[in-house]
Design an enzyme around this catalytic site. Structure first.
Site, short mmCIF file in Angstrom:
data_model
loop_
_atom_site.label_atom_id
_atom_site.label_comp_id
_atom_site.label_asym_id
_atom_site.label_seq_id
_atom_site.Cartn_x
_atom_site.Cartn_y
_atom_site.Cartn_z
N CYS A 177 0.84 -1.20 0.00
CA CYS A 177 0.00 0.00 0.00
C CYS A 177 0.87 1.25 0.00
CB CYS A 177 -0.92 0.02 1.20
SG CYS A 177 -2.23 -1.18 1.07
N CYS B 126 14.88 7.41 -6.99
CA CYS B 126 13.44 7.11 -7.03
C CYS B 126 12.90 7.52 -5.66
CB CYS B 126 13.20 5.64 -7.35
SG CYS B 126 13.91 4.48 -6.18
#
Lengths: 83, 389
Positions: free
Chosen positions: B195, B346
């Site tokens: 999630c 990232c």
């Protein structure tokens, strides 16, 4: 997986077994293949394949015959809940 | 059970249970006598803990190592703005005791691991799994099977949820399937995002966690038909629900024909994460920390900074890197400098390391540096005015 099927959650296939249906799904949406199959071509073991409400492993696995109107579901393992 | 007594306040509080004929004071006594361990006090844990506390479950254990963060509050309705930075177990305990002072709450401010799990769970009659990763899912399952206690399970991802009750013994003494019957092996790391990586709609854990609480109450009281041997699926996007049968797996290493698992294992390794961690230290990927990047950017040398996240992530926060999403890097390889130092980043450093490995293997780059800890570390250590996600 829907991001590999143009966001369609239902795909119609016209074949005679569960295995062929999933193969056809991969042909229609090639980007799905690596999520459906392992390198050796076997189905990924973290996916559950259902025909109707029954796990195909208690039927005839990928050889389970299908008829018009049957619904095959691919259920992935998901783990979310806390974060 | 009749030795469980209620005060006048408790009888009044639970009166809506007491007047349900099949529930009545016997059901309430069973709740008061019950000891439930909730593993994970986040999205699923929020409704779970609140409804179990409100319903009068006598002893609730909460395991969580985490602290409350801003990004939790979109769905973890147990916590408030004031709780940010507090240990989740402390904030959760305070909140549910305010809700119901007649119960006992025991907290474990720690990660649930193979080393402590059996000891913690041994004191409980039931585990409710509200965790968020595959290793802990398998750990909770194996603990529940080894201790012979039911595992009330829910998991969510984006708009979808799954609920079931594993390892439940029915009135005839038959034990239902467990997690390993449903999913014998976890997906390889990286294929199914968490999630934290993939997102989740805020109401979803509220719905699934409430269903989970309902099953906990049914298992404890014996009221109704427990969701054992059946997997409930909910798709919030098109409002479709389904209930599928869970078949036992003869090859299940815990409960199959030839059981081979008799104790807890290394679940990180089982889920391929142990190996992944080692791979992260891949010697061929050069890493730098955020402080070094800051020095480089402030210096005179030309540095190319490339951000390999997705455009929607870039929109949330960026540090002026050139945006080339991971999946498009090979198409844009001509835009990557082969002379200057190139720092690739990232969110946390995993995707950028993957990109560097591919670029080095395929094109022989030797000037690429991975920003360890990614933009999250940058926000933590260099520029706290930026948002984290």
């Amino acid at each position: 997986m829907r991001k590999f099927t143009d966001n369609k959650e239902k795909i119609v296939t016209s074949v005679e077994s569960v295995g062929d249906s999933i193969l056809q799904l991969g042909t229609l949406h090639p980007d799905l293949n690596k999520h459906l199959f392992k390198d050796d071509g076997a189905l990924q073991t973290f996916l559950k394949i259902y025909l109707g409400d029954t796990d195909i492993k208690v039927l005839q696995n990928e050889d389970t015959p299908v008829k018009d109107g049957d619904v095959i579901s691919i259920i992935p393992a998901i783990a979310g809940g806390k974060q | 059970m009749s030795d469980i007594k209620f005060s006048k306040e408790e009888l009044e509080r639970y009166s809506r249970h007491l007047i349900i004929p099949e529930f009545n004071i016997e059901g309430q006594r069973k709740l008061k006598a019950a000891r439930v361990l909730v593993v994970g006090s986040g999205g699923l844990g929020a409704p779970l803990l609140q409804y179990l506390a409100a319903a009068g479950v006598g002893t609730i254990g909460i395991v969580d190592f985490d602290v409350v963060e801003d990004s939790n509050l979109q769905r973890q309705v147990l916590f408030t703005q004031k709780d940010i930075g507090r240990a989740k177990v402390d904030a959760a305990k305070q909140r549910i005791l305010e809700q119901n002072p007649h119960i006992k709450v025991i907290t474990y401010n720690t990660t649930f691991t193979s080393e402590n799990a059996l000891e913690i769970a041994a004191d409980y009659d039931l585990i409710a799994d509200g965790t968020d990763n595959f290793p802990t899912r398998y750990l909770v399952n194996d603990v529940s099977v080894l201790l012979k206690i039911p595992n009330v399970y829910a998991s969510i991802f984006r708009f979808e949820g799954q609920v079931t009750v594993f390892n439940h013994v029915d009135a005839h003494g038959n034990t239902g399937p467990n997690y390993r019957d449903l999913f014998p092996t976890p997906p390889p790391p990286g294929l199914v995002p968490s999630c934290a990586e993939g997102g989740v709609i805020g109401v979803l854990p509220g719905i699934l966690g409430s269903l989970q609480a309902n099953e906990v109450i049914k298992v404890i009281t014996g009221v109704g038909e427990v969701l054992s041997g059946r997997l409930f699926l909910f798709d919030a996007l098109n409002f479709e629900t389904r209930t599928l049968k869970i078949a036992k797996d003869l090859d299940n290493p815990l409960t199959g024909k030839n059981p081979s698992l008799t104790k807890l294992i290394d679940y990180e390794q089982f889920c391929g994460l142990g190996i992944d961690k080692k791979e992260k230290k891949r010697e061929n990927v050069k890493g730098i920390d955020v402080e070094t990047l800051k020095k480089w950017l402030d210096g005179d040398e030309d540095i190319q900074l490339i951000d390999v996240r997705e455009p929607f992530e870039y929109e949330i926060v960026n540090i002026n890197g050139k945006l080339i999403p991971q999946s498009e890097v090979l198409e844009h390889v001509d835009e990557i400098s082969s002379k200057n130092k190139v720092v690739i980043h990232c969110r946390s450093g995993k995707r950028s390391a993957d990109v560097i490995e591919i670029l080095q293997d395929k094109y022989g780059f030797n000037n690429l540096y991975n920003l360890e800890g990614g933009i999250l570390d940058w926000v933590d250590k260099i520029d706290r005015s930026l948002p984290k996600y």
